[in-house]
Write a protein that holds these residues in place. Structure first.
Motif, short mmCIF file in Angstrom:
data_model
loop_
_atom_site.label_atom_id
_atom_site.label_comp_id
_atom_site.label_asym_id
_atom_site.label_seq_id
_atom_site.Cartn_x
_atom_site.Cartn_y
_atom_site.Cartn_z
N ALA A 177 0.83 -1.21 0.00
CA ALA A 177 0.00 0.00 0.00
C ALA A 177 0.86 1.26 0.00
O ALA A 177 0.52 2.26 -0.65
CB ALA A 177 -0.93 0.00 1.20
N SER A 197 0.15 0.94 8.22
CA SER A 197 0.79 -0.36 8.17
C SER A 197 1.82 -0.58 9.27
O SER A 197 2.40 -1.66 9.37
CB SER A 197 1.49 -0.53 6.81
OG SER A 197 2.50 0.45 6.64
N ALA A 240 -0.58 5.92 4.46
CA ALA A 240 -0.45 4.48 4.22
C ALA A 240 0.64 3.87 5.09
O ALA A 240 0.50 2.75 5.59
CB ALA A 240 -0.14 4.23 2.74
N SER A 295 2.49 1.54 -3.54
CA SER A 295 1.51 1.98 -4.53
C SER A 295 1.25 3.48 -4.41
O SER A 295 1.14 4.19 -5.42
CB SER A 295 0.19 1.22 -4.35
OG SER A 295 0.37 -0.16 -4.63
N ALA A 296 1.15 3.97 -3.18
CA ALA A 296 0.93 5.41 -2.97
C ALA A 296 2.12 6.22 -3.46
O ALA A 296 1.97 7.32 -4.01
CB ALA A 296 0.65 5.67 -1.49
#
Length: 456
Positions: free
Chosen positions: A422, A455, A451, A425-426
């Motif tokens: 995540a 996490s 993000a 991807s960001a």
């Protein structure tokens, strides 16, 4: 060519020859020609013998479930390096390729039948399961002393928690500045500074020649090549401690250091005068296609920031990309002299969720220099064992990169090699949108940080 399946009654020499034929692309498991490179009889023989030595008198049987993100040609290249283990031990590697490996791992654990071995695209899976009782301590399964003698301390540290090790780096990539020596006239070598390179690129831009080649198009991961450019700039500006802290979630993505890296990157992608195709063009261009601009007549661009795999990709598409004569590289230039020797890396990490004898044997094989030499011979990655023989690389460029990484003393995994999907991807989204619209940076860096917090 038809699939070769040697019988158990064959002599050791015949089995080794069969393995070498499989590993050189003469056959694949589907009965067709594979894209695997020639790994050579001597290397496959050494790997076969090492697997035999590891197995010893144990009665190894059955199969090992194995999941990885590798597909296509990369899958073929990698599986060729495991053939000697399969043939020497009789243990079958049941390979599954999936980008959704984390969900598959968790579902297998929930079902009470964990996947035996996972080859992950970064260390986030180690962060998730280390110390949980589900992932096996490799210091015990393989041997702490063996790991210490085989791997760079930075690599071991990145997969260690509370004195236990949970991951082997099985292949590495880092990122360099590539060029075509036949047409490139700028500064080169190991001591080039970013200021020197920028002075040359500025001159090129003013003369009407865009110095940089770049392609960021990659489907859902569009932007990732630019992300590594930003991270390499960040490493050379802020150093390994900051980059390591960023990967661990102990530094902010919305920080002055990260913003400074983007500001430097902005000068590279400012317009079609600085990068071939301009900002709009790089978003729709494949990275490998972008590099071919160095071989156009006249050349469309001169420099490309890309990974260890650049040579194999460009050589497959362009005969002029002959190592050294038609393709060479320099390390990422120095920006802050205090971090001149800093090098970042990424790659694949192997973890075990079973301590069965078959799995222990495979993990010991994966930690061996014999397997690392086969990784080197694929021509796609850098072998991770510090004793990897540089002469086993198919060209001297990869040997130079291997020496740069494995003998480095200021190494750090890139944050993308540590952070969950995540976060990455960001970050890729932040880079791709920044190239098109620099004012988007504030919102996107905040999204990356959100993000990262989610996490941690």
């Amino acid at each position: 060519m038809s699939t070769l399946k040697p019988r158990r009654t064959l002599s050791a020499a015949a089995v080794i020859l069969s393995v070498a034929m499989l590993a050189t692309g003469c056959a694949d498991d589907q009965g067709g020609s594979s894209a695997s490179p020639s790994l050579g009889l001597s290397l496959t023989t050494a790997a076969f013998n090492k697997a035999k030595e590891i197995a010893g008198d144990q009665k190894l049987t059955g199969s090992i479930t194995f999941i990885s993100t590798l597909g296509g040609d990369e899958r073929n290249r990698y599986l060729a390096t495991l053939k000697p283990f399969e043939e020497a031990t009789g243990v079958k590697i049941e390979y599954t390729g999936s980008e959704d490996y984390q969900a598959l791992v968790q579902s297998s654990i929930d079902a009470g039948k964990p996947i035996d071995v996972v080859q992950a695209g970064n260390t986030s899976i180690v962060r998730k399961y280390a110390g949980s009782g589900k992932m096996v301590d490799l210091n015990k399964l393989v041997g702490k002393d063996q790991l210490a003698s085989a791997f760079n301390p930075s690599m071991l540290a990145s997969t260690t928690k509370d004195g236990a090790n949970y991951g082997l780096w099985s292949m590495l990539s880092n990122y360099e500045i590539w060029y075509n020596p036949a047409s490139y006239s700028g500064p080169k070598g190991t001591d080039v500074t970013w200021d020197q390179l920028s002075a040359w690129t500025d001159e090129q831009s003013k003369s009407g020649h865009a110095p940089w080649c770049m392609g960021l198009s990659a489907g859902a991961s569009t932007g990732w090549p630019g992300a590594y450019f930003v991270l390499n700039i960040l490493l050379k500006q802020a150093g390994t401690d900051f980059v390591a802290a960023l990967g661990r979630g102990q530094a902010s993505w919305d920080s002055p250091e990260v913003r400074a890296a983007f500001a430097t990157f902005a000068k590279v992608v400012a317009s079609d005068k600085t990068v071939a195709g301009g900002p709009s063009g790089v978003i729709t261009t494949d990275p490998g296609e972008a590099g071919l601009g160095m071989y156009a007549d006249p050349s469309q661009c001169s420099l490309m920031h890309w990974g260890t795999f650049t040579a194999s990709i460009l050589q497959a598409a362009e005969p002029k990309a002959e190592p050294v004569k038609g393709l060479d590289f320099m390390p990422m230039p120095t920006i802050n002299p205090a971090y001149a020797k800093a090098e970042g890396y990424g790659g694949n990490v192997m973890s075990a969720f079973s301590d069965r004898p078959e799995v222990a044997a495979l993990m010991k094989y994966l930690a061996s220099v014999e397997e690392s030499n086969l990784i080197a011979a694929t021509g796609n990655w850098t072998g991770t064992n510090v004793k990897t023989n540089n002469s086993d690389y198919p060209n001297e460029l990869l040997g130079k990169i291997s020496k740069e990484i494995l003998e480095g003393t200021d190494l750090v995994p890139f944050p993308t090699a540590v952070a969950p999907a995540a976060v990455n991807s960001a970050l890729y989204k932040a880079v791709s949108e920044f190239v098109q619209k620099p004012s988007s940076l504030d919102a996107n860096l905040a999204a990356v940080q959100t993000a990262a917090k989610a996490s941690s």
